[in-house]
Design a protein around this motif. Structure first.
Motif, short mmCIF file in Angstrom:
data_model
loop_
_atom_site.label_atom_id
_atom_site.label_comp_id
_atom_site.label_asym_id
_atom_site.label_seq_id
_atom_site.Cartn_x
_atom_site.Cartn_y
_atom_site.Cartn_z
N PHE A 167 21.08 -36.01 -15.04
CA PHE A 167 22.23 -35.77 -15.92
C PHE A 167 21.75 -35.49 -17.34
CE2 PHE A 167 26.47 -36.83 -17.76
CZ PHE A 167 27.21 -35.99 -16.96
N TYR A 168 22.60 -35.77 -18.33
CA TYR A 168 22.29 -35.52 -19.73
C TYR A 168 22.26 -36.84 -20.50
CZ TYR A 168 23.56 -30.68 -18.73
OH TYR A 168 23.62 -29.41 -18.21
N SER A 169 21.50 -36.85 -21.58
CA SER A 169 21.47 -37.99 -22.50
C SER A 169 22.75 -38.02 -23.34
CB SER A 169 20.26 -37.86 -23.43
OG SER A 169 20.47 -36.76 -24.33
N ASP A 170 22.85 -39.04 -24.17
CA ASP A 170 23.86 -39.03 -25.22
C ASP A 170 23.55 -37.88 -26.18
OD1 ASP A 170 25.02 -41.27 -24.11
OD2 ASP A 170 23.92 -42.67 -25.42
N THR A 171 24.52 -37.52 -27.01
CA THR A 171 24.35 -36.40 -27.93
C THR A 171 23.56 -36.82 -29.16
OG1 THR A 171 26.44 -35.42 -27.21
CG2 THR A 171 25.57 -34.70 -29.33
N TYR A 172 22.60 -35.98 -29.54
CA TYR A 172 21.83 -36.15 -30.76
C TYR A 172 22.35 -35.17 -31.81
CZ TYR A 172 18.46 -38.69 -27.86
OH TYR A 172 17.85 -39.58 -27.01
N ARG A 173 22.48 -35.65 -33.05
CA ARG A 173 22.95 -34.80 -34.16
C ARG A 173 22.03 -35.02 -35.37
NH1 ARG A 173 27.53 -36.97 -31.69
NH2 ARG A 173 28.97 -35.38 -30.81
N PRO A 174 20.85 -34.41 -35.37
CA PRO A 174 19.92 -34.61 -36.49
C PRO A 174 20.48 -34.02 -37.78
CG PRO A 174 19.14 -32.87 -35.04
CD PRO A 174 20.31 -33.49 -34.35
N GLY A 175 20.22 -34.69 -38.90
CA GLY A 175 20.68 -34.19 -40.18
C GLY A 175 19.79 -33.07 -40.71
N GLY A 176 20.28 -32.37 -41.72
CA GLY A 176 19.50 -31.32 -42.35
C GLY A 176 19.38 -30.08 -41.47
N VAL A 177 18.33 -29.31 -41.70
CA VAL A 177 18.10 -28.06 -40.97
C VAL A 177 17.02 -28.29 -39.91
CG1 VAL A 177 17.30 -25.68 -41.14
CG2 VAL A 177 18.80 -26.62 -42.91
N THR A 178 17.34 -27.95 -38.70
CA THR A 178 16.39 -28.01 -37.59
C THR A 178 15.74 -26.64 -37.41
OG1 THR A 178 17.58 -29.78 -36.45
CG2 THR A 178 16.16 -28.37 -35.10
N ARG A 179 14.41 -26.61 -37.28
CA ARG A 179 13.66 -25.36 -37.16
C ARG A 179 13.26 -25.16 -35.70
NH1 ARG A 179 14.26 -22.64 -42.03
NH2 ARG A 179 14.46 -24.24 -43.65
N THR A 180 13.77 -24.10 -35.10
CA THR A 180 13.43 -23.83 -33.70
C THR A 180 12.03 -23.24 -33.59
OG1 THR A 180 14.37 -21.60 -33.71
CG2 THR A 180 15.84 -23.40 -33.12
N ARG A 181 11.38 -23.54 -32.48
CA ARG A 181 10.07 -22.97 -32.15
C ARG A 181 10.20 -21.90 -31.07
NH1 ARG A 181 6.97 -27.63 -30.00
NH2 ARG A 181 5.54 -25.95 -29.42
#
Length: 286
Positions: free
Chosen positions: A79-93
């Motif tokens: 299944f899926y984890s709980d939702t994560y909502r990191p602050g600021g800007v996330t940089r994709t790789r």
């Protein structure tokens, strides 16, 4: 080969597919728009309503995601984890997206790896209703004419999953012979694509998009991902003849498993079965 028992009976046809026409193009996602709307507009500008895309360096914020997780109820194999909502800007790789429809509205399925503002490396499944483009970034896309991805209930996995369905021609300028595919569980990723190409007279092919999961992973560099539940994005993929003329799929991927382990590399042929699903577009090159 490794396998995971799914809650429902397996469907006889292990590859769901629709032949279409398609075209590769690139566009820039504008800042300030939800990622789903930014992607939809980019495809619409080229006359497409569905397709796939890949990207590398990008910026997202606000941003929300889930990771793979064990099932707490037994109603699904994972299944899926709980939702994560990191602050600021996330940089994709790296990342891959399938764009289609769910419940009659635009929707996407998107996996990737990224670095959060605090420096944490993570990855998983982006949530379309809570993810916004923070800074403009370019993506490589492939639009479909004559097929589209639509989310429908899948009794085998007990999820609502994207799969290809036939669609009316849109009149978009579409050049290549292309196949929208969904691979079902417990069959090798590379082997399924090789068999499909042989069955359809395709001598060379390129993979566009590529969103799904494998049962752990075995890499050609010797690395092994043992935890069985992953979220995977295909970064590059080709199917070409070897020296003897037999087709070989070279699939480079990036993934995260349910323990938070991150891995990247080329998958070993014959030893990487699909866990839940794998959506992609296969472009015939000859």
């Amino acid at each position: 080969m490794r396998s995971i028992k799914q809650p429902g009976a397996p469907i006889a046809e292990r590859i769901q597919w629709v032949e279409a026409r398609g075209r590769a193009f690139s566009f820039t996602l504008p800042a300030g728009l939800p990622l789903l709307e930014a992607a939809r507009r980019g495809f619409a500008a080229e006359g497409f309503t569905s397709g796939v895309l890949n990207f590398r360096q990008g910026a997202l914020g606000p941003f929300a995601y889930v990771m793979p997780a064990l099932s707490k109820t037994g109603e699904n194999a994972a299944f899926y984890s709980d939702t994560y909502r990191p602050g600021g800007v996330t940089r994709t790789r790296v990342g891959s997206m399938t764009l289609g429809t769910r419940d009659g509205a635009p929707f996407f399925h998107c996996h990737g790896l990224w670095t959060e503002a605090g420096g944490k490396s993570s990855g998983g499944h982006m949530l379309p209703d809570e993810t916004v483009v923070a800074e403009p970034f370019e993506v490589e896309a492939f639009g479909l004419d004559g097929a589209m991805f639509t989310a429908e209930p899948d009794p085998e996995t007990n999820f609502k999953l994207f799969g290809p369905v036939a669609a009316a021609r849109s009149g978009a300028r579409a050049m290549s012979r292309a196949f929208a595919l969904r691979l079902r569980p417990n069959h090798d990723f590379a082997g399924s694509l090789e068999e499909f190409c042989r069955a359809h007279g395709i001598g060379r092919a390129k993979i566009h998009g590529g969103v799904g999961s494998t049962i752990g992973a075995r890499f050609s560099h010797g690395g092994v991902t043992e935890p069985f539940a992953t979220e995977l994005a295909v970064t590059t993929g080709l199917i070409v003849p070897d020296a003897a003329g037999a087709l070989e799929a070279a699939l480079d991927v990036a993934l995260i498993d349910y323990t938070g382990g991150i891995a990247e590399g080329r998958l070993v042929r014959g030893d990487n079965p699909v866990l839940m699903t794998m959506e992609l577009v296969l472009e015939a090159l000859d």
